[in-house]
Design a protein around this motif. Structure first.
Motif, PDB file in Angstrom:
ATOM      1  N   GLY A   1     -61.525 -36.640 -56.009  1.00  0.00           N
ATOM      2  CA  GLY A   1     -60.945 -36.176 -54.752  1.00  0.00           C
ATOM      3  C   GLY A   1     -60.974 -34.673 -54.564  1.00  0.00           C
ATOM      4  N   PHE A   2     -60.753 -33.912 -55.656  1.00  0.00           N
ATOM      5  CA  PHE A   2     -60.698 -32.456 -55.511  1.00  0.00           C
ATOM      6  C   PHE A   2     -62.083 -31.845 -55.294  1.00  0.00           C
ATOM      7  CE2 PHE A   2     -56.352 -30.653 -56.764  1.00  0.00           C
ATOM      8  CZ  PHE A   2     -55.705 -31.665 -56.090  1.00  0.00           C
ATOM      9  N   THR A   3     -63.111 -32.399 -55.934  1.00  0.00           N
ATOM     10  CA  THR A   3     -64.474 -31.923 -55.649  1.00  0.00           C
ATOM     11  C   THR A   3     -64.838 -32.266 -54.210  1.00  0.00           C
ATOM     12  OG1 THR A   3     -65.219 -32.055 -57.949  1.00  0.00           O
ATOM     13  CG2 THR A   3     -66.920 -32.167 -56.256  1.00  0.00           C
ATOM     14  N   ASP A   4     -64.499 -33.472 -53.778  1.00  0.00           N
ATOM     15  CA  ASP A   4     -64.785 -33.873 -52.396  1.00  0.00           C
ATOM     16  C   ASP A   4     -64.063 -32.962 -51.405  1.00  0.00           C
ATOM     17  OD1 ASP A   4     -66.292 -35.956 -53.437  1.00  0.00           O
ATOM     18  OD2 ASP A   4     -64.733 -37.479 -53.106  1.00  0.00           O
ATOM     19  N   LEU A   5     -62.819 -32.617 -51.698  1.00  0.00           N
ATOM     20  CA  LEU A   5     -62.063 -31.727 -50.818  1.00  0.00           C
ATOM     21  C   LEU A   5     -62.710 -30.347 -50.758  1.00  0.00           C
ATOM     22  CD1 LEU A   5     -59.543 -31.194 -49.059  1.00  0.00           C
ATOM     23  CD2 LEU A   5     -58.354 -30.518 -51.176  1.00  0.00           C
ATOM     24  N   ALA A   6     -63.044 -29.786 -51.913  1.00  0.00           N
ATOM     25  CA  ALA A   6     -63.688 -28.466 -51.944  1.00  0.00           C
ATOM     26  C   ALA A   6     -64.985 -28.482 -51.148  1.00  0.00           C
ATOM     27  CB  ALA A   6     -63.946 -28.043 -53.387  1.00  0.00           C
ATOM     28  N   ASN A   7     -65.739 -29.569 -51.238  1.00  0.00           N
ATOM     29  CA  ASN A   7     -67.015 -29.654 -50.530  1.00  0.00           C
ATOM     30  C   ASN A   7     -66.864 -29.771 -49.018  1.00  0.00           C
ATOM     31  OD1 ASN A   7     -68.990 -29.227 -52.495  1.00  0.00           O
ATOM     32  ND2 ASN A   7     -68.725 -31.301 -53.285  1.00  0.00           N
ATOM     33  N   CYS A   8     -65.656 -29.995 -48.546  1.00  0.00           N
ATOM     34  CA  CYS A   8     -65.410 -29.966 -47.097  1.00  0.00           C
ATOM     35  C   CYS A   8     -65.501 -28.546 -46.564  1.00  0.00           C
ATOM     36  CB  CYS A   8     -64.024 -30.528 -46.780  1.00  0.00           C
ATOM     37  SG  CYS A   8     -63.875 -32.299 -47.049  1.00  0.00           S
ATOM     38  N   PHE A   9     -65.463 -27.546 -47.458  1.00  0.00           N
ATOM     39  CA  PHE A   9     -65.395 -26.152 -47.028  1.00  0.00           C
ATOM     40  C   PHE A   9     -66.567 -25.289 -47.481  1.00  0.00           C
ATOM     41  CE2 PHE A   9     -60.996 -27.724 -47.833  1.00  0.00           C
ATOM     42  CZ  PHE A   9     -60.711 -28.005 -46.503  1.00  0.00           C
ATOM     43  N   PHE A  10     -67.260 -25.667 -48.550  1.00  0.00           N
ATOM     44  CA  PHE A  10     -68.407 -24.897 -49.025  1.00  0.00           C
ATOM     45  C   PHE A  10     -69.594 -25.089 -48.089  1.00  0.00           C
ATOM     46  CE2 PHE A  10     -66.365 -24.812 -53.242  1.00  0.00           C
ATOM     47  CZ  PHE A  10     -66.704 -23.533 -53.660  1.00  0.00           C
ATOM     48  N   LYS A  11     -70.350 -24.034 -47.904  1.00  0.00           N
ATOM     49  CA  LYS A  11     -71.552 -24.115 -47.069  1.00  0.00           C
ATOM     50  C   LYS A  11     -72.579 -25.054 -47.706  1.00  0.00           C
ATOM     51  CE  LYS A  11     -75.021 -21.232 -44.855  1.00  0.00           C
ATOM     52  NZ  LYS A  11     -75.528 -19.877 -44.673  1.00  0.00           N
ATOM     53  N   ASP A  12     -72.834 -24.868 -49.006  1.00  0.00           N
ATOM     54  CA  ASP A  12     -73.844 -25.668 -49.689  1.00  0.00           C
ATOM     55  C   ASP A  12     -73.263 -26.707 -50.644  1.00  0.00           C
ATOM     56  OD1 ASP A  12     -75.985 -24.304 -48.460  1.00  0.00           O
ATOM     57  OD2 ASP A  12     -75.766 -22.671 -49.907  1.00  0.00           O
ATOM     58  N   GLY A  13     -71.984 -26.667 -50.898  1.00  0.00           N
ATOM     59  CA  GLY A  13     -71.341 -27.643 -51.761  1.00  0.00           C
ATOM     60  C   GLY A  13     -71.477 -27.324 -53.240  1.00  0.00           C
ATOM     61  N   ILE A  14     -70.685 -28.031 -54.027  1.00  0.00           N
ATOM     62  CA  ILE A  14     -70.740 -27.916 -55.486  1.00  0.00           C
ATOM     63  C   ILE A  14     -70.891 -29.325 -56.049  1.00  0.00           C
ATOM     64  CG2 ILE A  14     -69.395 -25.769 -55.655  1.00  0.00           C
ATOM     65  CD1 ILE A  14     -66.915 -27.499 -56.324  1.00  0.00           C
ATOM     66  N   ASP A  15     -71.480 -29.409 -57.226  1.00  0.00           N
ATOM     67  CA  ASP A  15     -71.664 -30.722 -57.850  1.00  0.00           C
ATOM     68  C   ASP A  15     -70.362 -31.262 -58.422  1.00  0.00           C
ATOM     69  OD1 ASP A  15     -74.399 -30.782 -57.303  1.00  0.00           O
ATOM     70  OD2 ASP A  15     -74.897 -29.791 -59.185  1.00  0.00           O
ATOM     71  N   ASN A  16     -69.546 -30.348 -58.942  1.00  0.00           N
ATOM     72  CA  ASN A  16     -68.352 -30.780 -59.652  1.00  0.00           C
ATOM     73  C   ASN A  16     -67.361 -29.626 -59.741  1.00  0.00           C
ATOM     74  OD1 ASN A  16     -66.787 -32.491 -61.478  1.00  0.00           O
ATOM     75  ND2 ASN A  16     -67.488 -31.143 -63.104  1.00  0.00           N
TER      76      ASN A  16
END
Length: 164
Positions: free
Chosen positions: A113-128
């Motif tokens: 859930g926390f990686t998914d939440l962070a990826n709501c805001f990153f331009k390119d996203g993070i894997d983990n």
């Protein structure tokens, strides 16, 4: 008005104890990682006004260490059972329910859930979002219910093994 959301995954936990998942404690590496990241978080000026933690032992210990190291008010921590292994939709509900007077909110919990939440805001996203990893997102909005990628002003990303 600016709002800062701090998303922190619990530190590395111990598997040597035969306990339920929710009761797993941090291991020594986890404690050291949280200590390192919390110190850098404080040095960067991220001192949350309010914190919400999963009831899991490893998340609570992480939250308590960050509160102590950053100098955050001790009574600002709430334990929310629904944050334990919550998905991103549920996490957004907890964020949206935050009082408008709070300008900085820290969440302490779990993947995915926390990686998914962070990826709501990153331009390119993070894997983990690694254990003891933290993402602090600053938004230009007056309401927690309005945070979104298009309102992001700045993103801070740190984790124990990051070379600074």
């Amino acid at each position: 008005m600016k709002r800062t959301l701090i998303i922190m995954r619990h530190g590395k936990s111990s598997w040597e104890h035969l306990v339920d998942d929710i009761d797993r404690p941090l291991n020594e590496r986890g404690i050291n990682g949280v200590h390192t990241v919390a110190g850098r978080l404080a040095a960067a000026g991220f001192i949350p006004e309010k914190a919400i933690s999963s009831p899991a032992v490893r998340a609570l210990h992480t939250a308590e260490m960050v509160i102590r190291i950053t100098g955050m008010q001790q009574n600002s921590l709430s334990i929310v059972n629904g944050l334990y292994l919550a998905d991103v939709t549920d996490i957004f509900k907890f964020i949206a329910a935050t009082e408008s007077s709070v300008r900085s909110l820290a969440l302490f919990g779990h993947n995915p859930g926390f990686t998914d939440l962070a990826n709501c805001f990153f331009k390119d996203g993070i894997d983990n979002l690694p254990t003891a990893g933290v993402v602090a997102v600053t938004f230009d909005t007056s309401a927690w219910s309005e945070i979104s990628k298009d309102k992001v002003v700045d993103i801070y990303f740190d984790y124990p093994k990051k070379q600074i």
